[in-house]
Design an enzyme around this catalytic site. Structure first.
Site, mmCIF file in Angstrom:
data_model
loop_
_atom_site.group_PDB
_atom_site.id
_atom_site.type_symbol
_atom_site.label_atom_id
_atom_site.label_comp_id
_atom_site.label_asym_id
_atom_site.label_seq_id
_atom_site.Cartn_x
_atom_site.Cartn_y
_atom_site.Cartn_z
ATOM 1 N N GLY A 1 -14.171 -2.634 -0.591
ATOM 2 C CA GLY A 1 -15.613 -1.871 -0.437
ATOM 3 C C GLY A 1 -15.871 -0.837 -1.347
ATOM 4 N N GLY B 1 -9.641 -7.099 -1.298
ATOM 5 C CA GLY B 1 -9.949 -8.149 -0.269
ATOM 6 C C GLY B 1 -9.459 -9.473 -0.708
ATOM 7 N N LYS C 1 -22.092 -13.191 1.554
ATOM 8 C CA LYS C 1 -23.322 -13.181 1.843
ATOM 9 C C LYS C 1 -23.914 -12.284 0.489
ATOM 10 C CE LYS C 1 -23.777 -12.048 6.883
ATOM 11 N NZ LYS C 1 -23.829 -10.839 7.594
ATOM 12 N N ARG D 1 0.757 -1.241 0.049
ATOM 13 C CA ARG D 1 0.116 0.052 -0.054
ATOM 14 C C ARG D 1 0.833 1.305 -0.101
ATOM 15 N NH1 ARG D 1 -4.702 -1.894 3.841
ATOM 16 N NH2 ARG D 1 -6.170 -2.608 2.317
#
Ligand code: AMP
Length: 397
Positions: A377, A354, A201, A40
């Site tokens: 996200g 992720g 999910k 990063r």
């Protein structure tokens, strides 16, 4: 949303100015505070180097971990300052606080081409609550604001959204790469356009599924979320993850795919385990034969083949979410197969952050992908077409 009309670092004059650069230095640290993966930070260097080459007085700012609004030395950004000092070959002055005396003193005496790093912005509760007073104080340290922390753009925090209200602002190269690659793919995809969605999910990804159904030729669903769809088809799914309140939604999504002519692929077999445990007893069974008491933890070999075949002919692939519990070796094969198929496809490929990004990197396929997003996200929200507050707040061209 079109973010390509936002100013970039190249559109603003930074010579001799104090530039507050929000980066994502949220790197993993070991027990001794050593950085275990500097990716990063390395990805922020292009913008850092550019601003320094243009004579900016550079004030770096980031969060690290979840200190929950309290000063906690465990989450200090000092190791990051040391790392960047080494990379740049010049001192990065470390402030002892974010907006306090130390930060004010260091930032006010910065000279052109000098760099300092503020302490972890999440040492203040006001960061995540996007407190206007805090944002104003942060802004008062600088003349210009540049945001290059793509991974936090989906959150309206003081150092991402709040601060941009008080300063002329622009995005850095990392954000520019994220938004330009994603816009290109969503607005003008090379066909066939295939999207692969996985992860835990359905409820987390409803928006993305709905928005992708308008754009893709094929939608592949794997991971924990597939069991809700399989259950909606009438299959018994044992103790697999299944959102019983989302069965109608799953049915509607399948009907909508049919109506729009989108090919929807679901697992035809699964690797099931007796318990949610990395070493649990496991077997591969057809999708309609999951025994009672067993849970689906990965796609099976036939499914891996089916998905890989579909991916082979793709012009564009967008992938977000693992095909199973890919953190566990025994249930990582489906995710590995998909990563391999994308790498070999020659398609334009965008990997969401992720777990899918981690799998691609671990397997050494990173350089075969067109773009690996630095924000899970945030990239989902871009795909979904939902506004990202950290980008919306930046100045227009
Ligand atoms: P997400 O953040 O929604 O992309 O979900 C990633 C998580 O989903 C990972 O931690 C995986 O372990 C988990 N996951 C994927 N497939 C399954 C599954 N079949 N059962 C339970 N968890 C799963």
């Amino acid at each position: 949303m079109n973010y390509l009309n936002k100013k970039t670092v190249e559109d603003i004059d930074v010579a001799g100015k104090k530039v507050l650069l929000r980066c994502d230095f949220n790197v993993p640290l070991d027990a001794n505070g050593n950085i275990t993966d500097a990716k990063r930070i390395n990805e922020s260097m292009k913008t850092i180097n550019y601003l320094l080459s243009k004579g900016a007085k550079l004030i770096l700012c980031s969060h690290l971990g979840r200190p929950k609004g309290k000063v906690d030395p465990k989450f200090s950004l000092k190791p990051v300052a040391e790392y960047i000092s080494k990379v740049l070959g010049k001192e990065v002055k470390m402030a002892e606080d974010v907006i306090g005396e130390s930060a004010q003193k260091i930032t006010s005496s910065l000279k052109e081409g000098e760099v300092c790093l503020l302490e972890n912005v999440r040492f203040h509760d006001e960061e995540t609550s996007n407190d206007p007073e805090f944002a104003k104080k942060l802004a008062s340290l600088a003349d210009v604001y540049v945001n290059d922390a793509f991974g936090t753009c989906h959150r309206a925090h003081a150092s991402t959204e709040g601060v941009a209200k008080y300063l002329p602002s622009a995005c850095g190269y990392l954000i520019l790469k994220e938004i330009s690659t994603m816009s290109e793919v969503l607005n003008n995809p090379k066909r066939p356009f295939i999207s692969i969605l996985g992860g835990a999910k359905v409820s987390d990804k409803i928006g993305v599924i709905t928005s992708l159904l308008e754009k893709v030729d094929t939608l592949i669903i794997g991971g924990g979320m597939a069991y809700t769809f399989m259950n909606a088809l009438g299959y018994s799914v044992g103790t697999s993850l299944c959102e019983s309140d989302k069965l109608d939604l799953a049915k509607n999504i399948m009907a909508s795919a049919k109506e729009k002519g989108v090919k929807l692929l679901l697992p035809v077999d699964n690797k099931v385990g007796l318990e949610y445990d990395p070493n649990t007893e496991a077997q591969i069974v057809d999708a309609d034969k999951i025994p009672d008491g067993w849970m689906g933890l990965d796609i099976g070999t036939k499914t891996a083949q089916l998905f890989s075949e579909a991916i082979k002919g793709a012009g564009t692939v967008v992938w977000n979410g693992p095909m199973g519990v890919s953190e566990w070796e025994r249930f990582a094969n489906g995710t590995i197969a998909v990563a391999k198929a994308i790498a070999e496809s020659g398609a334009i490929s965008i990997i969401g952050g992720g777990d899918s990004a981690a799998a691609v990197e671990k397997l050494g396929f990173a350089d075969k992908m067109t773009h690996i997003s630095t924000g899970g996200g945030a990239s989902l929200q871009l795909l979904e077409g939902k506004p990202l507050p950290g980008l919306v707040a930046l100045s227009d061209k």
